[in-house]
Each structure stands twice: as structure tokens, then as C-alpha cells.
Design an enzyme around this catalytic site. Structure first.
Site, PDB file in Angstrom:
ATOM      1  CD  GLN A   1    -128.014 -12.688 -32.961  1.00  0.00           C
ATOM      2  OE1 GLN A   1    -127.399 -12.525 -34.542  1.00  0.00           O
ATOM      3  NE2 GLN A   1    -128.916 -13.109 -32.317  1.00  0.00           N
TER       4      GLN A   1
ATOM      5  CG  HIS B   1    -130.288  -8.440 -29.242  1.00  0.00           C
ATOM      6  ND1 HIS B   1    -129.081  -9.441 -29.511  1.00  0.00           N
ATOM      7  CD2 HIS B   1    -131.265  -8.902 -29.528  1.00  0.00           C
ATOM      8  CE1 HIS B   1    -130.111 -10.700 -30.194  1.00  0.00           C
ATOM      9  NE2 HIS B   1    -131.324 -10.440 -29.850  1.00  0.00           N
TER      10      HIS B   1
ATOM     11  CB  SER C   1    -124.026 -18.445 -32.859  1.00  0.00           C
ATOM     12  OG  SER C   1    -125.854 -18.061 -31.936  1.00  0.00           O
TER      13      SER C   1
ATOM     14  NE  ARG D   1    -120.830  -6.642 -23.678  1.00  0.00           N
ATOM     15  CZ  ARG D   1    -122.098  -7.191 -24.656  1.00  0.00           C
ATOM     16  NH1 ARG D   1    -122.825  -7.273 -23.992  1.00  0.00           N
ATOM     17  NH2 ARG D   1    -121.750  -7.433 -25.440  1.00  0.00           N
TER      18      ARG D   1
ATOM     19  CB  ALA E   1    -115.935 -11.524 -40.023  1.00  0.00           C
TER      20      ALA E   1
ATOM     21  CG  ASP F   1    -120.066  -3.399 -31.439  1.00  0.00           C
ATOM     22  OD1 ASP F   1    -120.580  -3.578 -32.855  1.00  0.00           O
ATOM     23  OD2 ASP F   1    -120.086  -4.786 -31.707  1.00  0.00           O
TER      24      ASP F   1
ATOM     25  CG  ASN G   1    -121.089 -18.665 -38.821  1.00  0.00           C
ATOM     26  OD1 ASN G   1    -120.613 -17.717 -38.205  1.00  0.00           O
ATOM     27  ND2 ASN G   1    -122.076 -18.874 -38.334  1.00  0.00           N
TER      28      ASN G   1
ATOM     29  CE1 TYR H   1    -124.558  -5.379 -21.222  1.00  0.00           C
ATOM     30  CE2 TYR H   1    -125.286  -5.815 -18.768  1.00  0.00           C
ATOM     31  CZ  TYR H   1    -125.499  -6.151 -19.998  1.00  0.00           C
ATOM     32  OH  TYR H   1    -125.778  -7.179 -20.410  1.00  0.00           O
TER      33      TYR H   1
END
Length: 230
Positions: free
Chosen positions: A88, A106, A174, A56, A216, A91, A198, A53
Site C-alpha cells: 500500500q 496505491h 491498520s 513526500r 517491524a 515509497d 504489526n 507529493y
């Protein structure tokens, strides 16, 4: 003004350089989900999880919003109080683009969580194993991320907003991960127009009234432009 709830997934941030689960060679491709995105993985090897993390977090800190994030911020600015983004993504690209009405179901990379007392605070760029909570002083800090097997944040508020929505849109998702994959069904049951934007059809594409396929950064600005002209 219509009330709009927008669900965003990894696909909206992919063009900003933040990889999805399925990207070859990305951070996720180098690790098993069980090792870095579950409470059990953290208990087994907290150093691996914290390092993952940290990587990330550093990647997200360098990333810039793309045209899709910007378009959604413009939509919120044009329709204050009527646009909610449920993301979700962990960032902060929606906020960087100017959106303020955002629920991170999340969790967030820039937030730390105390496993002992649930206190949250701004995460340092590099967290360490055994970091101390500033509220209870226990060495129980962890990334403020909802891992597999944990309950997403804000579910009651999301359910309420879906029940009030005139339009529900899913962008870059997804359709594989529940409960988010079930939002379209809930919104439709309450009478909302449902829209999927999508790169390719999701697993739940058949449940949407309207679909737009492509990057997108192209589909979202066009869709927002259409809404604002209506």
C-alpha cells in the site's frame, strides 16, 4: 516451496522515517485527506496537491530501507518466484532493499501519470502544475497515486495470487483501508495460513491465524528467519 503473498502498509516504512497517517507533526497531520488525496482535491487546488507529493517524494528519496525491508528482500532471494509483495506504500523502499516482485496497489511517488491518456513515466523530483505528458503532449500530468475514491491497481492479479497462496502475511497495516483490509479474509477462504506482523493489533486482527507484535524491524526478520529454517 510455499507460495507467499505479503501485504505491507505504512507501518513497515515508519522506522525509515516515513510517517503514517496517524503520526503527529508529520506531512499528513498538516493536511486534510480530502484536500491532498482525492481527485476532487486535485481539481480544486492542484498546486497544493503537487506541492504535497513533491514533499513526500523528496522525503522518500532520502529514506533508506530498514531491517524489515531487507529481510523481505532476502526471503524473495531465497524463494524466487514464490514471494510476492503487495504494498500500500508509495515509497520505493522495497525496491531499494532489493525486492523485485512488488505490486504497488496505491501507485508510486517516483511515477507520473497522464490524466488524459494514462501514460506513465518517471516523475521529476519536483513536479509542476500543468506539466506536459511526453506521450500526448497535453498539460495533464498528475502524481501516479491512487487517491481515495479511485480503484487500486493490480486488483485482478492480487486476487489470483491470493487464491494460490499458502501463506498470507500482513505487515504494518491498520486494517482500516479496503480493499486491502479484506485480503486476509480472501486468503483464508482459499486455505492460506494468515499471519499479522504489526506494532499493535489491526482492526482485523481476529481474522489472522498467527500474530507477532512489535517493531517491524524486529518482528519481520525473526519471522523470515523462521520461514527459511522450516
Amino acid at each position: 516451496m510455499p507460495k507467499i503473498v505479503i501485504l505491507t502498509g505504512a507501518g513497515i516504512s515508519a522506522e525509515s522515517g516515513l510517517g503514517t497517517f496517524r503520526d503527529e507533526g508529520g506531512l499528513w497531520a498538516q493536511h486534510r485527506i480530502e484536500d491532498v488525496a482525492t481527485p476532487e482535491g486535485f481539481a480544486r487546488n492542484p498546486q497544493l496537491v503537487v506541492d504535497f507529493y513533491n514533499a513526500r517524494r523528496a522525503q522518500a528519496a532520502e529514506a533508506s530501507p530498514n531491517a524489515a525491508h531487507v529481510a523481505l528482500a532476502q526471503l524473495e532471494a531465497a524463494m524466487p518466484g514464490d514471494v510476492l509483495i503487495v504494498t500500500q506504500n508509495v515509497d520505493g523502499l522495497h525496491e531499494k532493499a532489493g525486492s523485485s516482485n512488488v505490486l504497488h496497489m496505491h501507485g508510486q511517488l517516483d511515477s507520473a501519470l497522464c490524466a488524459a491518456c494514462d501514460h506513465r513515466w518517471e516523475a521529476t523530483l519536483k513536479m509542476t502544475v500543468g506539466q506536459t505528458c511526453p506521450a500526448c503532449y497535453q498539460p495533464t500530468a498528475r502524481p501516479d497515486i491512487v487517491w481515495f475514491g479511485e480503484i487500486p491497481y493490480y486488483m485482478e492479479e492480487i486476487e489470483m495470487r491470493l487464491s494460490e497462496a499458502d501463506i498470507f502475511a500482513a505487515i504494518g497495516t491498520s486494517g482500516n483501508v479496503y480493499p486491502a483490509a479484506g485480503f486476509v479474509q480472501a486468503a483464508a477462504a482459499y486455505g492460506a495460513l494468515t499471519v499479522e506482523l504489526n506494532l499493535e493489533p489491526s482492526m482485523v486482527v481476529s481474522q489472522f491465524d498467527e500474530t507477532h507484535f512489535g517493531p517491524a524491524s524486529e518482528t519481520v526478520p525473526k519471522w523470515v528467519e523462521g520461514l527459511l529454517k522450516a
